[in-house]
Design an enzyme around this catalytic site. Structure first.
Site, PDB file in Angstrom:
ATOM      1  N   SER A 169    -203.797 -54.356  19.658  1.00  0.00           N
ATOM      2  CA  SER A 169    -204.692 -55.750  20.782  1.00  0.00           C
ATOM      3  C   SER A 169    -205.072 -56.398  19.862  1.00  0.00           C
ATOM      4  O   SER A 169    -204.778 -55.798  18.822  1.00  0.00           O
ATOM      5  CB  SER A 169    -205.769 -54.643  21.250  1.00  0.00           C
ATOM      6  OG  SER A 169    -206.800 -55.174  21.064  1.00  0.00           O
ATOM      7  N   HIS A 170    -205.687 -57.713  20.540  1.00  0.00           N
ATOM      8  CA  HIS A 170    -206.210 -58.246  19.822  1.00  0.00           C
ATOM      9  C   HIS A 170    -208.084 -58.050  18.795  1.00  0.00           C
ATOM     10  O   HIS A 170    -208.521 -58.892  17.615  1.00  0.00           O
ATOM     11  CB  HIS A 170    -206.822 -59.920  20.659  1.00  0.00           C
ATOM     12  CG  HIS A 170    -205.249 -60.434  20.827  1.00  0.00           C
ATOM     13  ND1 HIS A 170    -204.153 -59.918  21.929  1.00  0.00           N
ATOM     14  CD2 HIS A 170    -205.106 -62.076  20.573  1.00  0.00           C
ATOM     15  CE1 HIS A 170    -203.395 -61.276  21.688  1.00  0.00           C
ATOM     16  NE2 HIS A 170    -203.958 -61.874  21.359  1.00  0.00           N
ATOM     17  N   SER A 171    -207.633 -56.742  19.744  1.00  0.00           N
ATOM     18  CA  SER A 171    -209.265 -56.229  19.520  1.00  0.00           C
ATOM     19  C   SER A 171    -209.094 -55.021  18.914  1.00  0.00           C
ATOM     20  O   SER A 171    -208.755 -53.944  19.262  1.00  0.00           O
ATOM     21  CB  SER A 171    -210.724 -56.013  20.477  1.00  0.00           C
ATOM     22  OG  SER A 171    -211.121 -55.300  20.108  1.00  0.00           O
TER      23      SER A 171
END
Lengths: 299, 208
Positions: free
Chosen positions: A14-16
């Site tokens: 994930s980007h996060s």
């Protein structure tokens, strides 16, 4: 694991970092023996992706049998694919709704499924037994872009979950051309409630000899009905049985070994569902489901 | 003269300078229709390439390009990393072990880079991405090979890329973060197409 089975590993990109960790945590709840390696953020505390970290997560999750990688957004997909190409192992990047896909894949891996089966579980595209493919079973073919080769030209408009012909089922992801929109679970239920199980309501599988089916109505006395955890327990309880088990609720019907499909039924607490099983272990399968429901799925 | 490893390294330093100069512009473009990290990501990536080249310049143009590729892949946290990284990686493979690159080799490297970017990102012309700049650049570069030198090929590529980047303004995006915006992306220059044209212009300037 204490017995000699190797399980497929999972990677959540994930980007996060929080999102990757959270999804891994949630999926891990259903799959104590599965390695679920999260890789989130740019490695420097910000949003983004980190190729080296993803590569490391892939090798951590691979026990030699293969890895299924889930991702959140476009560039995470690209990084995941590069990491897969760089890996010596058998790595499958799947275009699946992140949360439900990870949960479904984790449960499938926990059951000892092989790489194809775990990948199919993630996308909701179950490799059903011959003749048993239920188009309306909620776990039917989710709108998976296969290799993602949609040039954007096929369906120029943004797929509207639950509307139009996007094959959204059981949480299949609505596609914006080229980049996945958040898969909207329940977008599928529009199709479920409209589509019904015409093909399957006739009973046995088309073309197969008629089998005696064991049927039982089961009341969901637990608070949340067939949500993620109960659905996972149902799917897991059928491990090792030679039976084809379906759960019906309203117009919907689901393969009981598919977590996504079961959740897609939307059966709430207090609902009555019908369990239909065929095959040598049909009676045992129905008994296990009845017992689970009677125990309120250990809630 | 041909294009040696040293010249390729020099060209990448020029790219890093141009990216640094235009960092804020790329950030602004990406804020308008994306997540706003393009300028920052690209600047970090090329700065990392320069510091590796400062430590040691590899022996061949191909090795320099490959170093750039792996560095970008590892340091750029957005879509630009995999896309530019794959582009440089394919370009490196295309030039092989040659000690010097002529006009045809440079045009071939650009074509391989485009193929890599398309394979990685699955975008086609008209999707409002860097492919809209790189595709015409490759065509112009190929046409400029006959009777031209490396500088001529890169000039033609840069000019075509600039026109290609401008052509993204009226488009609806069909790839990348901007694809979520639908019609709201219309009227904005695509940051990836812009950075591609800047990069090619920097390479062309360095080759003169």
């Amino acid at each position: 694991m204490w017995w000699e089975v190797v399980v497929i590993g999972l990677v959540v990109v994930s980007h996060s970092r929080l999102l990757a960790d959270g999804v891994a945590e949630l999926a891990g709840q259903m799959a104590p023996d599965v390695t679920i390696a999260p890789s989130g953020g740019d490695g420097a505390g910000g949003l983004g992706t980190d190729f080296d970290a993803v590569t490391e997560a892939v090798s951590r999750a691979d026990s030699g049998t293969g890895v299924v990688v889930l991702f959140d957004l476009g560039s995470a997909r690209m990084v995941a694919e590069m990491a897969a190409e760089a890996s010596a192992g058998d790595v499958r990047v799947v275009d699946a709704p992140l949360v439900e896909g990870a949960v479904a894949a984790a449960v499938a891996a926990q059951r000892g499924s092989d790489l194809d089966e775990v990948a199919a579980a993630a996308t909701g595209d179950r490799a059903a037994p011959a003749g048993a493919r239920g188009e309306a079973s909620g776990g039917g073919s989710a709108g998976v872009l296969g290799d993602g080769s949609a040039g954007g030209s096929e369906d120029g408009s943004v797929g509207v979950p639950g509307g139009g012909p996007a094959g959204v089922s059981g949480g299949g992801s609505a596609e914006t051309p080229g980049d996945r929109a958040a898969g909207i679970p329940g977008g599928g239920s529009a199709e479920l409630s409209g589509g019904g199980s015409a093909e399957l309501s006739g009973g046995g599988s088309p073309g197969a000899p008629a089998e005696h089916a064991v049927r039982e109505e089961v009341e969901l006395t637990n608070e949340v009905g067939l949500h993620a955890r109960p659905a996972a327990l149902v799917a897991r309880s059928l491990t090792g049985l030679d039976a084809r088990v379906r759960v019906r609720f309203g117009p919907g019907e689901a393969d009981a070994t598919s977590v996504l499909a079961l959740m897609g039924l939307g059966a709430p607490g207090g609902a009555r569902v019908e369990v239909v099983a065929t095959g040598p272990d049909a009676a045992e399968a129905v008994r296990r489901l009845r017992d689970l429901a009677a125990r309120d799925f250990d809630e | 003269m041909g294009c040696t490893a040293e010249r390729v390294a020099e060209a990448l330093r020029a790219v890093a300078r141009v990216v640094a100069e235009h960092r804020d512009e790329l950030v602004r473009l990406d804020r308008e229709i994306g997540d706003g990290d393009h300028g920052e990501n690209l600047n970090r990536g090329f700065a990392a390439v320069v510091s590796k080249l400062d430590a040691e310049v590899p022996a061949t143009p191909g090795a320099v390009l490959k170093l750039a590729a792996t560095t970008l892949i590892s340091t750029v946290g957005g879509a630009a990393g995999p896309l530019y990284g794959t582009g440089f990686l394919r370009a490196a493979a295309a030039v092989g072990d040659a000690g010097e690159l002529d006009a045809a080799a440079v045009a071939g490297a650009l074509r391989a880079a485009l193929e890599g970017v398309v394979a990685r990102g699955k975008a086609v012309v008209g999707d409002k991405t860097m492919v809209d700049a790189l595709t015409p650049a490759v065509g112009a570069a190929s046409a400029a090979v006959a009777g031209g030198d490396v500088a001529g090929v890169l000039d033609a590529a840069a000019e075509a890329a600039e026109r290609g980047a401008e052509s993204t303004v009226p488009l609806v995006a069909r790839k990348g973060r901007a694809s979520y915006l639908g019609e709201r992306a219309v009227g904005h220059l695509d940051p990836g197409a812009r950075s591609t044209s800047l990069l090619l212009r920097a390479l062309a300037g360095s080759a003169r």
